[in-house]
Scaffold this active site. Structure first.
Site, PDB file in Angstrom:
ATOM      1  N   ASN A   8      12.606   6.800   3.456  1.00 42.17           N
ATOM      2  CA  ASN A   8      11.199   6.509   3.751  1.00 42.17           C
ATOM      3  C   ASN A   8      11.129   5.065   4.247  1.00 42.17           C
ATOM      4  OD1 ASN A   8       8.472   6.104   3.832  1.00 42.17           O
ATOM      5  ND2 ASN A   8       8.135   6.225   1.615  1.00 42.17           N
ATOM      6  N   LYS A  10       8.675   3.607   5.554  1.00 41.24           N
ATOM      7  CA  LYS A  10       7.314   3.055   5.404  1.00 41.24           C
ATOM      8  C   LYS A  10       6.903   2.356   6.712  1.00 41.24           C
ATOM      9  CE  LYS A  10       8.267   2.656   0.533  1.00 41.24           C
ATOM     10  NZ  LYS A  10       7.878   2.146  -0.741  1.00 41.24           N
ATOM     11  N   HIS A  94       2.533  10.609  -0.994  1.00 43.75           N
ATOM     12  CA  HIS A  94       3.214   9.399  -1.514  1.00 43.75           C
ATOM     13  C   HIS A  94       2.199   8.552  -2.291  1.00 43.75           C
ATOM     14  CE1 HIS A  94       5.352   5.592  -1.640  1.00 43.75           C
ATOM     15  NE2 HIS A  94       6.448   6.286  -1.411  1.00 43.75           N
ATOM     16  N   GLU A  96       1.695   5.491  -2.396  1.00 42.81           N
ATOM     17  CA  GLU A  96       1.024   4.436  -1.624  1.00 42.81           C
ATOM     18  C   GLU A  96      -0.157   5.006  -0.838  1.00 42.81           C
ATOM     19  OE1 GLU A  96       4.529   2.937   0.320  1.00 42.81           O
ATOM     20  OE2 GLU A  96       5.212   2.120  -1.600  1.00 42.81           O
ATOM     21  N   GLU A 164       8.494  10.575  -8.227  1.00 46.03           N
ATOM     22  CA  GLU A 164       8.534   9.143  -7.955  1.00 46.03           C
ATOM     23  C   GLU A 164       7.627   8.409  -8.947  1.00 46.03           C
ATOM     24  OE1 GLU A 164       9.963   8.118  -3.791  1.00 46.03           O
ATOM     25  OE2 GLU A 164       7.810   8.274  -3.678  1.00 46.03           O
ATOM     26  N   GLY A 170       9.729   0.317  -5.402  1.00 53.92           N
ATOM     27  CA  GLY A 170       9.753  -1.031  -4.834  1.00 53.92           C
ATOM     28  C   GLY A 170       9.841  -2.136  -5.872  1.00 53.92           C
ATOM     29  N   SER A 210      13.407   2.870  -6.495  1.00 59.51           N
ATOM     30  CA  SER A 210      14.482   1.876  -6.607  1.00 59.51           C
ATOM     31  C   SER A 210      15.883   2.492  -6.664  1.00 59.51           C
ATOM     32  CB  SER A 210      14.229   0.958  -7.810  1.00 59.51           C
ATOM     33  OG  SER A 210      13.031   0.231  -7.626  1.00 59.51           O
TER      34      SER A 210
HETATM   35  C1  PEP Z   1       9.425   5.169  -1.957  1.00 62.39           C
HETATM   36  O1  PEP Z   1       8.501   4.440  -1.619  1.00 62.39           O
HETATM   37  O2  PEP Z   1       9.379   6.385  -1.697  1.00 62.39           O
HETATM   38  C2  PEP Z   1      10.555   4.566  -2.664  1.00 62.39           C
HETATM   39  C3  PEP Z   1      11.298   5.347  -3.377  1.00 62.39           C
HETATM   40  O3  PEP Z   1      10.707   3.219  -2.531  1.00 62.39           O
HETATM   41  P1  PEP Z   1      11.866   2.292  -3.176  1.00 62.39           P
HETATM   42  O4  PEP Z   1      13.184   3.006  -2.985  1.00 62.39           O
HETATM   43  O5  PEP Z   1      11.825   1.021  -2.411  1.00 62.39           O
HETATM   44  O6  PEP Z   1      11.540   2.123  -4.619  1.00 62.39           O
END
Ligand code: PEP
Length: 246
Positions: A8, A10, A94, A96, A164, A170, A210
């Site tokens: 992803n 973003k 997601h 976000e 998630e 993040g 992460s």
């Molecule tokens: C995400 O936003 O889907 C995600 C998993 O981000 P990160 O790996 O940076 O935590």
């Protein structure tokens, strides 16, 4: 089932950096066969990446759609358009998008229906906040998101669930393998209740939050973890290739 690792990106990357990413990445993953790999760039890069991944086993995905197919929805992009642009996958729900763009479970449900209608595979994201986890509400939240997002959806073969936890996205602080496995197992059991055991055991439930080259192995060693959705660590070709090579 074949594990899935999805990037992803973003709102990151541009033409030059993304093409150079693909050129290095495809060399690193040349011999990886037992993994499905998807890259989800911003809309503006879909065409470029679609060209760059030709003759590789990398698949193209997007990060959102509108639930209508066309019309007066200024600034929006539909599933129909993404299919036309070469996408096979789309990330929906997601955190976000839920947080910054007020997406609700019922909007996500409409988006899933539109994606499936347009023959896109869906990576449906669900997950709890830190406050909800600390209040022992994780399973309740997961159940609510899953039931509402999948309301009236009968066909599950083109849906991947991404667990998630919001507190892990993040932040550099991933869920421990056992924390993730506990929720993945719960999701699998729930899917078995909603659909049936056979459908449930064939659905990929991937983890996001992460994920890095140094924690992917232990996460993937869990029985109900069938892949990963990767944000930050997918922006570097070498690091994402290491994750795909688990
Ligand atoms: C995400 O936003 O889907 C995600 C998993 O981000 P990160 O790996 O940076 O935590």
């Amino acid at each position: 089932m074949k594990p899935l690792i999805a990037a992803n990106w973003k709102m990151n990357m541009d033409t030059k950096s993304s093409v150079s990413f693909i050129n290095s990445f495809k060399k690193y993953i040349k011999n990886i066969k037992n993994m499905e790999i998807v890259i989800c760039p911003p809309f503006t890069l879909l065409n470029k990446i679609n060209e760059a991944i030709k003759n590789t086993n990398i698949k193209l995905g997007a990060q959102n759609i509108h639930f209508e197919e066309k019309g007066a929805f200024t600034g929006e992009v539909s599933g129909l358009m993404l299919k036309d642009a070469g996408c096979e996958y789309v990330i929906l729900g997601h955190s976000e998008r839920r947080q910054y763009f007020n997406e609700t479970n019922s909007m996500i449900n409409r988006k899933i229906k539109s994606a499936l209608k347009n023959k896109l595979k869906v990576i449906l994201c669900i997950g709890e906040s830190l406050k909800q986890r600390n209040n022992n509400q994780t399973m309740k939240i997961i159940k609510n998101q899953l039931l509402n997002c999948l309301n009236n959806i009968k066909e599950m073969k083109n849906i991947v669930i991404a667990y998630e936890p919001i507190w892990a996205i993040g932040t550099g602080k991933n869920a421990t393998p056992s924390q993730a496995e506990e929720v993945h197992k719960f999701i699998r059991e729930l899917l078995s209740d909603i659909y049936n055991k056979n459908i449930s055991k064939n659905i990929r439930i991937i983890y996001g939050g992460s994920v890095k080259p140094n924690n992917i192995k232990e996460l993937m060693a869990m029985k109900n973890i069938n892949g990963a959705l990767v944000g930050n660590a997918s922006l570097d070709a070498k690091s994402f290739a290491k994750i795909c090579g688990v």
